[in-house]
Design a protein around this motif. Structure first.
Motif, PDB file in Angstrom:
ATOM      1  N   ARG A 123     -10.044  36.007  32.904  1.00 53.79           N
ATOM      2  CA  ARG A 123      -8.913  35.196  33.363  1.00 53.79           C
ATOM      3  C   ARG A 123      -7.624  35.812  32.843  1.00 53.79           C
ATOM      4  O   ARG A 123      -7.530  36.176  31.672  1.00 53.79           O
ATOM      5  N   SER A 124      -6.629  35.919  33.725  1.00 56.30           N
ATOM      6  CA  SER A 124      -5.327  36.447  33.313  1.00 56.30           C
ATOM      7  C   SER A 124      -4.409  35.303  32.898  1.00 56.30           C
ATOM      8  O   SER A 124      -4.765  34.123  33.002  1.00 56.30           O
ATOM      9  N   HIS A 125      -3.193  35.669  32.490  1.00 50.16           N
ATOM     10  CA  HIS A 125      -2.208  34.655  32.100  1.00 50.16           C
ATOM     11  C   HIS A 125      -1.667  33.898  33.302  1.00 50.16           C
ATOM     12  O   HIS A 125      -0.967  32.887  33.139  1.00 50.16           O
ATOM     13  N   LEU A 126      -1.986  34.350  34.522  1.00 52.05           N
ATOM     14  CA  LEU A 126      -1.477  33.709  35.735  1.00 52.05           C
ATOM     15  C   LEU A 126      -2.401  32.613  36.262  1.00 52.05           C
ATOM     16  O   LEU A 126      -2.053  31.936  37.230  1.00 52.05           O
ATOM     17  N   ALA A 127      -3.554  32.458  35.656  1.00 52.44           N
ATOM     18  CA  ALA A 127      -4.526  31.474  36.147  1.00 52.44           C
ATOM     19  C   ALA A 127      -4.954  30.552  35.014  1.00 52.44           C
ATOM     20  O   ALA A 127      -4.896  30.910  33.838  1.00 52.44           O
ATOM     21  N   ALA A 165      -3.784  38.093  39.091  1.00 53.28           N
ATOM     22  CA  ALA A 165      -3.378  39.380  38.523  1.00 53.28           C
ATOM     23  C   ALA A 165      -4.153  40.530  39.148  1.00 53.28           C
ATOM     24  O   ALA A 165      -3.651  41.659  39.211  1.00 53.28           O
ATOM     25  N   GLU A 166      -5.367  40.265  39.617  1.00 54.63           N
ATOM     26  CA  GLU A 166      -6.135  41.299  40.295  1.00 54.63           C
ATOM     27  C   GLU A 166      -5.571  41.580  41.684  1.00 54.63           C
ATOM     28  O   GLU A 166      -5.810  42.648  42.251  1.00 54.63           O
ATOM     29  N   TYR A 225       1.824  44.083  35.978  1.00 60.92           N
ATOM     30  CA  TYR A 225       2.109  44.636  34.656  1.00 60.92           C
ATOM     31  C   TYR A 225       3.072  45.808  34.802  1.00 60.92           C
ATOM     32  O   TYR A 225       3.181  46.416  35.871  1.00 60.92           O
ATOM     33  N   ALA A 226       3.739  46.114  33.732  1.00 61.87           N
ATOM     34  CA  ALA A 226       4.697  47.209  33.753  1.00 61.87           C
ATOM     35  C   ALA A 226       4.634  47.950  32.420  1.00 61.87           C
ATOM     36  O   ALA A 226       4.201  47.408  31.404  1.00 61.87           O
ATOM     37  N   GLY A 227       5.077  49.209  32.473  1.00 67.71           N
ATOM     38  CA  GLY A 227       5.112  50.004  31.259  1.00 67.71           C
ATOM     39  C   GLY A 227       3.747  50.489  30.825  1.00 67.71           C
ATOM     40  O   GLY A 227       2.790  50.515  31.604  1.00 67.71           O
ATOM     41  N   ARG A 228       3.632  50.840  29.571  1.00 65.98           N
ATOM     42  CA  ARG A 228       2.400  51.376  29.012  1.00 65.98           C
ATOM     43  C   ARG A 228       1.430  50.234  28.723  1.00 65.98           C
ATOM     44  O   ARG A 228       1.771  49.294  28.010  1.00 65.98           O
ATOM     45  N   ARG A 229       0.235  50.328  29.272  1.00 68.19           N
ATOM     46  CA  ARG A 229      -0.761  49.273  29.103  1.00 68.19           C
ATOM     47  C   ARG A 229      -2.138  49.878  28.850  1.00 68.19           C
ATOM     48  O   ARG A 229      -2.469  50.938  29.376  1.00 68.19           O
TER      49      ARG A 229
END
Length: 284
Positions: free
Chosen positions: A97-101, A206-207, A212-216
Motif C-alpha cells: 500500500r502506498s501513501h495514496l491509498a 501510486a502504481e 515520485y521524484a528525485g533519487r529513490r
C-alpha cells in the motif's frame, strides 16, 4: 502447522469488520438492482459428489449412497452452470500500500470478493473458492463460512482446476503484474474446463502514476534486489508505456478466451467495481 494456525487466527481477527463492510457495500449495490434467482433445478445429470456439512439432506441420492456406504449428492448440469468460482490473489505484491491509498490491494480484493459473494448468495447462486474446500457455498447464511475459508486459502492460485464445476463462471481478483505468459497459461487451463471468466486488475494509485521524484530506492516484494533510480521522473513515461502494454496483453488474452478484463484502483469506491462485476455476471 502451528504457523498456519497462527496465520489463520490473525486473518480471522480481521475478518469480522471486513464481512460487515462487504455486507454494506453489497447492500448499496443491491439498491436499484434485482436478484437473479432462477426457477427450476433442471434434470440433466452431471455428477455425484460426497455429502458435506451444510448440504440439505433432501438432496442426498440414497441409492448411490447405499452402494458406496457413504452419503452422496446428485448434481445436475444446471447446478454446475450456476456456480461462480472466486479467486483472490494474496501474494506479496497484493499486500503493498502506498501513501495514496488507505487499504492494501489484498484488502480491497478480499472486500470485493466477499461483497460479490453476498450478492450471489442472495441471488440463490452457488459460490466456490479457488483454492478452497471442495464444496459450494449456498444461502445467505453461508457468508461467515466462506469468509473463514478465504482466510485459510493459500496465497497462490493452484495450477490444477480439475475439481471445479464444468461450465461455471470465474472471477479473479489480482494486480496481474506477473509475467503475462503465466497468467495466460492459467487462464487457458481454466477456460478449457470450460469456464467463462472475468479478470479484475486491482492497482494502488501510486502504481498507476508513479508519483515520485528525485533519487529513490525501490525494493522488490518477491525477493528481487533493490533498485536505485537517480531521477524517477525520467522513467515515468517508460513505466506508463510498459503498464499500458501489460494491460493491453491482459485485455487481448481475456478477449481471446471470451472473457472480460477491467481495472480498479484502491482509492476508488468499491461499489463502482462491484456493480460492474454484478452486471457482467447477469445472464444475457
Amino acid at each position: 502447522m502451528p504457523s498456519a494456525v497462527l496465520r489463520a487466527e490473525a486473518l480471522g481477527a480481521h475478518l469480522p469488520p471486513l464481512v460487515v463492510e462487504a455486507e454494506r457495500v453489497a447492500s448499496t449495490v443491491m439498491q436499484g438492482v434485482h436478484g437473479r434467482r432462477r426457477a427450476g433445478m433442471g434434470d440433466s445429470f452431471w455428477q455425484f459428489r460426497p455429502y458435506l456439512a451444510g448440504d440439505a439432506a433432501a438432496r442426498v441420492d440414497w441409492r448411490q449412497s447405499a452402494k458406496a456406504e457413504r452419503l452422496y449428492l446428485r448434481e445436475t448440469e444446471w447446478e454446475a452452470a450456476q456456480s461462480v468460482v472466486l479467486w483472490r490473489d494474496g501474494g506479496p505484491r497484493m499486500q503493498w500500500r502506498s501513501h495514496l491509498a488507505e487499504v492494501t490491494k489484498k484488502d480491497r480484493a478480499s472486500l470485493l470478493l466477499l461483497a460479490l459473494a453476498v450478492l450471489l448468495l442472495r441471488g440463490g447462486e452457488r459460490v466456490r473458492l479457488l483454492p478452497g474446500p471442495p464444496r459450494s457455498f449456498q444461502g445467505r447464511g453461508a457468508l461467515p463460512a466462506l469468509a473463514e475459508a478465504l482466510a485459510l486459502a493459500p496465497e497462490a492460485l493452484p495450477s490444477a482446476a480439475d475439481a471445479l464445476p464444468r461450465h461455471a463462471r470465474i472471477v479473479m481478483f489480482s494486480d496481474f503484474l506477473g509475467p503475462l505468459e503465466e497468467t495466460r497459461a492459467i487462464a487457458a487451463q481454466l477456460a478449457a474446463r470450460p469456464l467463462s471468466g472475468r479478470l479484475l486488475q486491482i492497482m494502488d494509485p501510486a502504481e498507476e502514476s508513479l508519483p515520485y521524484a528525485g533519487r529513490r530506492r525501490f525494493e522488490g516484494l518477491l525477493g528481487e534486489l533493490p533498485a536505485i533510480l537517480p531521477r524517477v521522473e525520467a522513467v515515468r513515461d517508460l513505466y506508463a508505456a510498459r503498464l499500458a502494454a501489460q494491460r493491453a496483453g491482459l485485455a487481448d488474452m481475456a478477449g481471446g478466451l471470451g472473457w472480460s478484463f477491467s481495472t480498479h484502483r484502491t482509492d476508488a469506491r468499491p461499489e463502482t467495481a462491484l456493480l460492474a462485476l454484478w452486471q457482467g455476471l447477469a445472464p444475457a
